[in-house]
Design a protein around this motif. Structure first.
Motif, short mmCIF file in Angstrom:
data_model
loop_
_atom_site.label_atom_id
_atom_site.label_comp_id
_atom_site.label_asym_id
_atom_site.label_seq_id
_atom_site.Cartn_x
_atom_site.Cartn_y
_atom_site.Cartn_z
N MET A 1 -18.22 -8.40 -2.01
CA MET A 1 -17.06 -9.16 -1.28
C MET A 1 -17.36 -9.03 0.06
O MET A 1 -18.13 -8.02 0.62
N ASP A 2 -17.14 -10.21 0.88
CA ASP A 2 -17.31 -10.28 2.36
C ASP A 2 -15.82 -10.13 3.06
O ASP A 2 -16.03 -9.80 4.21
N GLU A 3 -14.88 -10.35 2.20
CA GLU A 3 -13.66 -10.27 3.07
C GLU A 3 -12.50 -9.64 2.20
O GLU A 3 -12.38 -10.03 1.05
N TYR A 4 -11.63 -8.82 2.78
CA TYR A 4 -10.53 -8.31 2.29
C TYR A 4 -9.34 -8.69 2.97
O TYR A 4 -9.15 -8.47 4.17
N VAL A 5 -8.28 -9.51 2.24
CA VAL A 5 -6.92 -9.81 2.77
C VAL A 5 -5.94 -8.75 2.39
O VAL A 5 -5.47 -9.07 1.19
N HIS A 6 -5.35 -8.33 3.07
CA HIS A 6 -4.37 -7.07 2.83
C HIS A 6 -3.16 -7.85 2.85
O HIS A 6 -2.09 -7.70 3.67
N THR A 7 -2.63 -8.49 1.66
CA THR A 7 -1.53 -9.20 1.79
C THR A 7 -0.35 -8.50 1.50
O THR A 7 1.09 -8.79 1.58
N ARG A 8 -0.20 -7.25 0.95
CA ARG A 8 0.83 -6.24 0.60
C ARG A 8 1.82 -7.07 -0.13
O ARG A 8 2.92 -6.84 0.00
N ASP A 9 1.28 -8.01 -1.08
CA ASP A 9 2.26 -8.67 -2.05
C ASP A 9 2.80 -7.62 -3.28
O ASP A 9 3.78 -7.98 -3.64
N TYR A 10 2.44 -6.48 -3.38
CA TYR A 10 2.94 -5.51 -4.27
C TYR A 10 2.56 -4.20 -3.64
O TYR A 10 1.54 -4.24 -3.07
N PHE A 11 3.08 -3.20 -4.28
CA PHE A 11 2.75 -1.81 -4.17
C PHE A 11 2.46 -1.23 -5.46
O PHE A 11 3.07 -1.34 -6.61
N GLU A 12 1.26 -0.48 -5.43
CA GLU A 12 0.75 0.17 -6.59
C GLU A 12 1.08 1.74 -6.38
O GLU A 12 0.29 2.36 -5.72
#
Length: 332
Positions: free
Chosen positions: A224-235
């Motif tokens: 992977m080149d990029e990580y977009v931390h959307t926080r769309d859910y919590f695990e």
């Protein structure tokens, strides 16, 4: 008559019965943490194991084994529910009860203070999941926060949500999650987890959704080149569960209390540095030359509202209006 035999003969009938009862309920059990030694679930499991041994005086011992020695974590959940295994590390599985799909739903929380309210040791959402699980034959004792989800991109990802470009994004095969990613501007691709790494590596997909920073770094950082931390859910729903029949009918009151206390304390302990642990993995991604994109509090709230709009109607069809009202009441 030797000394040991005289000692046994001298025990009262009540003492002998108690000794037999404790022996029958005692035991050695092995659990598989699914992950390596450094993962939050593994750390919590070791803590739980030590507390169980201490609080039961060694009557119950739980050996922690790393990885998946007993099979897929979803299958293990079914085995704990049906009594094939008495205790192990599980995650929620729609194969046990379709309503357990909500374990991976989004839009409930978007910062760590909120997350601990719902997923911490006294978390309202975890109580709801346990209510469903107990109807199916198992009970959570302890669980670990894996962190807020994000999206791992093979190449460059979006700088805003909803995404102006419809990246092909792996989703678990849940209609609710598929709707979530479509609502966030992506093109969801339902895919088995086991196929995801190769698909991302070869470009069959552009991105993998539902990926907390720890997983992104440990599993996908090299593709992977990029990580977009959307926080769309919590695990925060992978944890240690027991078969309910064994827990209720094979253990003494004292043993049940000891397991409950060990679980609650191990959960509280792993929550103490949950945010710091997530931040550390974001830093590790950056150090591995992965671009990390984050958002403001206002933007995270907007993402959460988008998830509610697009995912929650399908969740309500799944759980019914009464349970959905309970979810709405606890959500932020």
């Amino acid at each position: 008559m030797n000394h040991k035999y005289k000692k046994i003969i001298g025990m009262s009938v009540a003492s002998v019965c108690m000794a037999v009862s404790v022996s029958a309920n005692a035991g050695n059990y092995s659990i598989g943490t699914v992950f390596g030694k450094d993962h939050a679930v593994s750390t919590m499991s070791v803590d739980f194991s030590e507390r169980v041994k201490d609080y039961t005086g060694g009557d119950i011992k739980v050996r922690v084994r790393y990885g998946s020695p007993f099979g897929d974590v979803y299958q293990i959940g079914k085995q704990v529910a049906n009594g094939q295994r008495k205790i192990d590390v599980v995650t929620v599985s729609s194969d046990i009860d379709p309503r357990l799909t909500i374990g991976y739903m989004g839009g409930l929380v978007y910062n760590y203070e909120q997350a601990e309210e719902l997923y911490g040791p006294d978390g309202g959402f975890m109580k709801l999941l346990n209510d469903i699980g107990m109807e199916s034959g198992y009970k959570y004792l302890a669980w670990a926060p894996t962190g807020f989800g994000g999206i791992a991109f093979r190449d460059e990802g979006p700088s805003e949500i909803p995404s102006p470009k419809r990246y092909k994004t792996r989703s678990a095969p849940y209609k609710s999650m598929i709707n979530r990613y479509a609502g966030l501007g992506f093109d969801p691709v339902p895919m088995a987890y086991s196929e995801t790494y190769t698909a991302l590596q070869t470009g069959a997909i552009d991105a993998k959704g539902a990926t907390p920073p720890e997983e992104a770094y440990q599993v996908f950082a090299d593709v992977m080149d990029e990580y977009v931390h959307t926080r769309d859910y919590f695990e925060g729903i992978i944890g240690i569960a027991v078969n309910l029949d064994w827990y209720q009918n094979a253990l003494t009151d004292e043993q049940r209390a000891a397991l409950d206390l060990a679980g609650k304390e191990a959960t509280a302990n792993i929550w103490k540095d949950a945010k710091e642990r997530e931040d550390a993995f974001l830093d590790k991604l950056r150090a591995a030359d992965v671009k990390v994109t984050t958002f403001s509090d206002e933007e995270y709230k907007a993402i959460s509202d988008l998830v509610k709009e697009h995912e929650w109607p399908e969740i309500e069809k799944l759980v019914g209006s009464a349970m959905m009202d309970r979810i709405r009441d606890m959500a932020y």
